[in-house]
Enzyme design. Structure first.
Site, PDB file in Angstrom:
ATOM      1  N   LYS A  82       0.818  -1.215   0.000  1.00 51.89           N
ATOM      2  CA  LYS A  82       0.000   0.000   0.000  1.00 51.89           C
ATOM      3  C   LYS A  82       0.852   1.265   0.000  1.00 51.89           C
ATOM      4  O   LYS A  82       0.381   2.325  -0.382  1.00 51.89           O
ATOM      5  CB  LYS A  82      -0.974  -0.025   1.166  1.00 51.89           C
ATOM      6  CG  LYS A  82      -2.029  -1.102   0.959  1.00 51.89           C
ATOM      7  CD  LYS A  82      -3.198  -1.000   1.890  1.00 51.89           C
ATOM      8  CE  LYS A  82      -4.254  -2.010   1.516  1.00 51.89           C
ATOM      9  NZ  LYS A  82      -3.842  -3.415   1.781  1.00 51.89           N
TER      10      LYS A  82
HETATM   11  C1  LIG Z   1      -4.386  -4.482   1.192  1.00 50.91           C
HETATM   12  C2  LIG Z   1      -3.607  -5.719   1.073  1.00 50.91           C
HETATM   13  C3  LIG Z   1      -3.990  -6.753   0.182  1.00 50.91           C
HETATM   14  C4  LIG Z   1      -5.259  -6.684  -0.643  1.00 50.91           C
HETATM   15  O1  LIG Z   1      -5.189  -5.719  -1.674  1.00 50.91           O
HETATM   16  P1  LIG Z   1      -6.511  -5.220  -2.427  1.00 50.91           P
HETATM   17  O2  LIG Z   1      -6.090  -4.058  -3.246  1.00 50.91           O
HETATM   18  O3  LIG Z   1      -7.475  -4.826  -1.323  1.00 50.91           O
HETATM   19  O4  LIG Z   1      -7.028  -6.343  -3.257  1.00 50.91           O
HETATM   20  C5  LIG Z   1      -3.175  -7.870   0.087  1.00 50.91           C
HETATM   21  N1  LIG Z   1      -2.056  -7.996   0.839  1.00 50.91           N
HETATM   22  C6  LIG Z   1      -1.665  -7.033   1.708  1.00 50.91           C
HETATM   23  C7  LIG Z   1      -0.431  -7.254   2.517  1.00 50.91           C
HETATM   24  C8  LIG Z   1      -2.409  -5.853   1.851  1.00 50.91           C
HETATM   25  O5  LIG Z   1      -2.018  -4.909   2.718  1.00 50.91           O
END
Ligand SMILES: *Cc1c(COP(=O)(O)O)cnc(C)c1O
Length: 452
Positions: A110
């Site tokens: 993120k």
């Molecule tokens: C947010 C997150 C996901 C999921 O991603 P999306 O965009 O919601 O599909 C997967 N793995 C980690 C470590 C995350 O922080």
């Protein structure tokens, strides 16, 4: 370039306004009015460094920001990553690659989008001479990434609600040990749903929202999706050409934001053959892509908590294209989903997608198996992606978090807990958090008292 709402009832906006607005006023999500065609262009970008590539890509959309300013915003966004390649592509064998997306400040993917969003917000505040107060709720990773995107930025404050005692100790430390005086970690006496419900009420109060210049950080922001397109392109450009023909990006999926970004890039003319949507036991998207039925279910907390979702909020963008860019039809389907919690798609093009699901019982086994087979350690989210790689394909697995963030699960899987120097340091810093009841009044009073 202008940006339209998937529900068709909001005024199209320029890039900066669409980013500042987040959710469109008609409840829809912003998309580019037309997608650029990169089919003749992408190959010319081979060899660019990560930030340069990101600049070239985002420039196509952020046409209301001057090129020099944008270049600087992008450069700053990737300067706190601790790997020279930002998103290194690691070959495990000739048909298995891992794209490591965990070298940012909070060690999860993120950061790629959130760092850019933070610098875009800062630029906007400076340009308009306004301050901004970001308010969000988190069950873990999003809050930490948002905090690290805004900490210490002049003209901004960030308030993150989280359920007290129900995020991992490490995640809590990432939110509460920053030492920054524009960061407010609000430990709510209640569940994540309570925090989210309070947030919804607060954002529904237009007078309060405008008075305090509140902005949301959630995975539906347009800038986040566009920032995420870049690492797919970066990996694609590094794949050998014979691997490209059989490539499948395997994506640990929750809200569908990450995999949607890859699919949009394909729609822009980068010829990625396919994607695998890898879910944990919260498998709404696995069921959708295998049966054509979208059916909301209760969330079951899992060992891959950032994928614990009930509705996939970014799915609406995919739906818009699936329904032939017909906003009236999007409104109809979204209303049916909201009312009945279920929708059956009749003609639904799933050709670019495969899907897998992974239970909690399987996660430690997979971590141990990947370790034995490749000598490579994956976190519990990335483990879901390794559930079943297609032997006839070249798999590019997106590693969404560092294994060092999940010492307990890794310890259970391989008998030793990985460590990260940055996380070790966190353990020695003081925790600063504000305990609040899960009441709208307590939260709004706090925000009013500390807003910039
Ligand atoms: C947010 C997150 C996901 C999921 O991603 P999306 O965009 O919601 O599909 C997967 N793995 C980690 C470590 C995350 O922080």
């Amino acid at each position: 370039m202008r940006f339209i709402s998937t529900r068709g009832l909001a005024e199209p906006l320029g890039f900066s306004d669409a980013v500042a607005t987040g959710l469109a006023p008609d409840g829809g999500l912003f998309l580019p009015e037309t997608l650029p065609d990169l089919s003749a262009q992408w190959a010319q970008w081979a060899g660019l460094g990560y930030a340069e590539l990101c600049y070239e890509f985002i420039k196509l959309f952020a046409t209301d920001i001057s090129p020099d300013t944008l270049r600087e915003i992008v450069r700053k966004s990737y300067q706190h990553f601790d790997h020279a390649q930002t998103a290194p592509l690691v070959a495990l064998d000739s048909s298995t690659y891992v794209l490591e997306l965990f070298h940012g400040p909070t060690l999860a993917f993120k950061d790629f989008a959130m760092q850019l969003l933070g610098n875009l917000y800062e630029h906007q505040c400076a340009q308009r001479g306004e301050s901004i107060n970001v308010l969000g709720a988190t069950s873990g990773d999003t809050g930490a990434a948002a905090i690290h995107a805004l900490l210490g930025k002049p003209g901004t404050a960030i308030f993150i609600l989280y359920p007290d005692g129900r995020v991992s100790p490490l995640q809590e430390r990432q939110m509460t040990c920053t030492g920054a005086d524009n960061v407010f970690a609000l430990a709510i006496d209640g569940s994540f749903d309570d925090a989210q419900a309070a947030l919804k009420t607060i954002f529904g109060d237009t007078a309060f929202r405008l008075k305090n210049r509140l902005s949301a950080v959630n995975s539906i922001n347009l800038a986040r999706v566009l920032a995420q397109c870049v690492y797919y392109l970066y990996a694609w450009l590094q794949l050998p050409s014979e691997a490209r023909e059989r490539a499948e990006f395997v994506v640990p999926t929750g809200n569908f934001g990450n995999v949607l970004a890859g699919w949009l890039l394909r729609r822009m003319g980068v010829p990625i053959p396919g994607f695998k949507v890898a879910t944990n036991q919260n498998d709404i998207l696995y069921r959708l892509f295998t049966t054509g039925e979208y059916r909301v279910a209760e969330v079951q907390p899992s060992l891959a908590p950032s994928m614990d979702i009930q509705v996939a909020s970014n799915f609406e963008r995919f739906l818009y294209y699936q329904l032939g860019s017909d906003a009236a039809k999007v409104r109809e389907v979204m209303a049916a989903c909201a009312k009945d919690g279920v929708y059956r798609f009749e003609d639904f093009d799933r050709s670019a997608f495969s899907a897998s699901r992974c239970t909690d019982a399987e996660i430690p086994e997979i971590i141990a198996r990947v370790r034995r087979r490749y000598g490579y350690l994956v976190d519990p989210h990335t483990a879901c992606a390794f559930k079943e790689l297609s032997p006839e394909k070249v798999s590019v697995v997106l590693a969404t978090a560092s294994p060092t963030k999940f010492p307990e699960t890794i310890g259970e899987a391989i008998g030793a807990e990985p460590k990260h120097p940055r996380l070790e340091v966190l353990g020695k810093l003081p925790i600063v958090k504000h305990r609040l009841p899960a009441s709208v009044k307590a939260i709004t009073d706090f925000v009013e008292a500390h807003a910039v």
